[in-house]
Motif scaffolding. Structure first.
Motif, PDB file in Angstrom:
ATOM      1  N   SER A   1       6.298  -8.429   4.902  1.00 11.41           N
ATOM      2  CA  SER A   1       5.777  -7.307   5.672  1.00 11.41           C
ATOM      3  C   SER A   1       6.809  -6.890   6.691  1.00 11.41           C
ATOM      4  CB  SER A   1       4.458  -7.653   6.358  1.00 11.41           C
ATOM      5  OG  SER A   1       4.659  -8.663   7.318  1.00 11.41           O
TER       6      SER A   1
ATOM      7  N   ARG B   1     -10.165  -0.267  -0.948  1.00 10.61           N
ATOM      8  CA  ARG B   1     -10.623  -0.916   0.270  1.00 10.61           C
ATOM      9  C   ARG B   1     -11.663  -1.963  -0.105  1.00 10.61           C
ATOM     10  NH1 ARG B   1     -12.960   3.244   3.052  1.00 10.61           N
ATOM     11  NH2 ARG B   1     -10.996   4.331   2.974  1.00 10.61           N
ATOM     12  N   GLY B   2     -11.504  -3.170   0.399  1.00  9.65           N
ATOM     13  CA  GLY B   2     -12.453  -4.236   0.078  1.00  9.65           C
ATOM     14  C   GLY B   2     -12.485  -4.573  -1.398  1.00  9.65           C
TER      15      GLY B   2
ATOM     16  N   ARG C   1      -7.118   4.211   7.065  1.00  6.46           N
ATOM     17  CA  ARG C   1      -7.881   3.207   7.793  1.00  6.46           C
ATOM     18  C   ARG C   1      -7.178   1.859   7.745  1.00  6.46           C
ATOM     19  NH1 ARG C   1     -14.105   3.578   5.795  1.00  6.46           N
ATOM     20  NH2 ARG C   1     -14.556   5.684   6.519  1.00  6.46           N
ATOM     21  N   HIS C   2      -7.432   1.056   8.775  1.00  3.75           N
ATOM     22  CA  HIS C   2      -6.979  -0.331   8.825  1.00  3.75           C
ATOM     23  C   HIS C   2      -7.471  -1.066   7.574  1.00  3.75           C
ATOM     24  CE1 HIS C   2      -6.160  -4.299  10.422  1.00  3.75           C
ATOM     25  NE2 HIS C   2      -7.433  -4.620  10.356  1.00  3.75           N
ATOM     26  N   ARG C   3      -6.604  -1.803   6.952  1.00  6.85           N
ATOM     27  CA  ARG C   3      -6.854  -2.597   5.739  1.00  6.85           C
ATOM     28  C   ARG C   3      -7.006  -1.777   4.451  1.00  6.85           C
ATOM     29  NH1 ARG C   3      -7.173  -7.943   6.331  1.00  6.85           N
ATOM     30  NH2 ARG C   3      -7.579  -8.767   8.395  1.00  6.85           N
ATOM     31  N   SER C   4      -6.690  -0.502   4.487  1.00  8.51           N
ATOM     32  CA  SER C   4      -6.649   0.279   3.242  1.00  8.51           C
ATOM     33  C   SER C   4      -5.456  -0.190   2.425  1.00  8.51           C
ATOM     34  CB  SER C   4      -6.488   1.774   3.539  1.00  8.51           C
ATOM     35  OG  SER C   4      -7.644   2.292   4.126  1.00  8.51           O
ATOM     36  N   ARG C   5      -5.608  -0.159   1.111  1.00 12.26           N
ATOM     37  CA  ARG C   5      -4.507  -0.528   0.222  1.00 12.26           C
ATOM     38  C   ARG C   5      -4.101   0.700  -0.574  1.00 12.26           C
ATOM     39  NH1 ARG C   5      -3.465  -5.785  -0.844  1.00 12.26           N
ATOM     40  NH2 ARG C   5      -3.213  -5.538  -3.069  1.00 12.26           N
TER      41      ARG C   5
ATOM     42  N   THR D   1      -0.786  -2.907   1.799  1.00  7.68           N
ATOM     43  CA  THR D   1      -1.938  -2.854   2.694  1.00  7.68           C
ATOM     44  C   THR D   1      -1.525  -2.284   4.046  1.00  7.68           C
ATOM     45  OG1 THR D   1      -2.906  -4.779   1.622  1.00  7.68           O
ATOM     46  CG2 THR D   1      -3.755  -4.230   3.798  1.00  7.68           C
TER      47      THR D   1
ATOM     48  N   LYS E   1      -2.208  -2.002   7.912  1.00  9.54           N
ATOM     49  CA  LYS E   1      -2.901  -2.792   8.928  1.00  9.54           C
ATOM     50  C   LYS E   1      -2.530  -2.320  10.323  1.00  9.54           C
ATOM     51  CE  LYS E   1      -3.467  -7.100   6.422  1.00  9.54           C
ATOM     52  NZ  LYS E   1      -3.269  -8.538   6.494  1.00  9.54           N
ATOM     53  N   THR E   2      -3.484  -2.440  11.242  1.00  7.31           N
ATOM     54  CA  THR E   2      -3.245  -2.122  12.643  1.00  7.31           C
ATOM     55  C   THR E   2      -2.605  -3.315  13.326  1.00  7.31           C
ATOM     56  OG1 THR E   2      -5.210  -0.746  12.661  1.00  7.31           O
ATOM     57  CG2 THR E   2      -4.352  -1.413  14.792  1.00  7.31           C
TER      58      THR E   2
ATOM     59  N   HIS F   1       1.691  -4.026   4.803  1.00  2.45           N
ATOM     60  CA  HIS F   1       1.787  -5.416   4.367  1.00  2.45           C
ATOM     61  C   HIS F   1       1.487  -5.500   2.886  1.00  2.45           C
ATOM     62  CE1 HIS F   1       1.543  -9.750   4.701  1.00  2.45           C
ATOM     63  NE2 HIS F   1       0.419  -9.705   4.028  1.00  2.45           N
TER      64      HIS F   1
END
Length: 130
Positions: free
Chosen positions: A4, A60-61, A96-100, A116, A118-119, A129
């Motif tokens: 990352s 996401r998720g 969004r945070h954690r979107s891939r 990914t 990430k904030t 990441h």
């Protein structure tokens, strides 16, 4: 091996340019941006395979969310005897945070590298990441 690149956060300075990349076999994806803002996405395929196409989607998720950019024909390139196919998209959107962000290449359904988003909470910046 996970890699990352963090956005730099120094007192009194804005976060530096953040970027990330991932590879799954012959398919790779590169994302360029600042914080959670993505400016550009590149998808590469090792070797020349004229006629192949690529697209990028958001997950996401562990679930598909949406197609970011649809199927696009890849261009054949050669650099110092390295042959590859490439597709590039200008995105200019915040995620969004954690979107891939994941890449798909026609004829390589079993390969889907993802980066990914990430904030980086301690300084308000972000990172990509793998």
């Amino acid at each position: 091996m996970a890699v990352s690149v963090l956005a730099l956060c120094l007192v009194g300075q804005a976060p530096a340019q953040a970027s990330g990349d991932a590879q799954d076999g012959p398919v790779s994806i590169g994302v360029i941006g600042d914080g959670l803002q993505v400016r550009e996405v590149r998808v590469l395929l090792d070797g020349w395979k004229p006629g192949v196409r690529a697209r990028i989607s958001e997950w996401r998720g562990g679930k598909w969310v949406r197609e970011i950019r649809g199927w696009k024909h890849m261009a054949s390139k050669e650099t110092r005897e390295y042959r590859y196919e490439i597709a590039t998209w200008n995105i200019g959107k915040t995620f969004r945070h954690r979107s891939r962000i994941c890449a798909e290449v026609s004829g390589h359904a079993e390969r889907m590298p993802c980066v990914t988003i990430k904030t980086l909470t301690q300084c308000g910046g972000g990172r990509f990441h793998i």
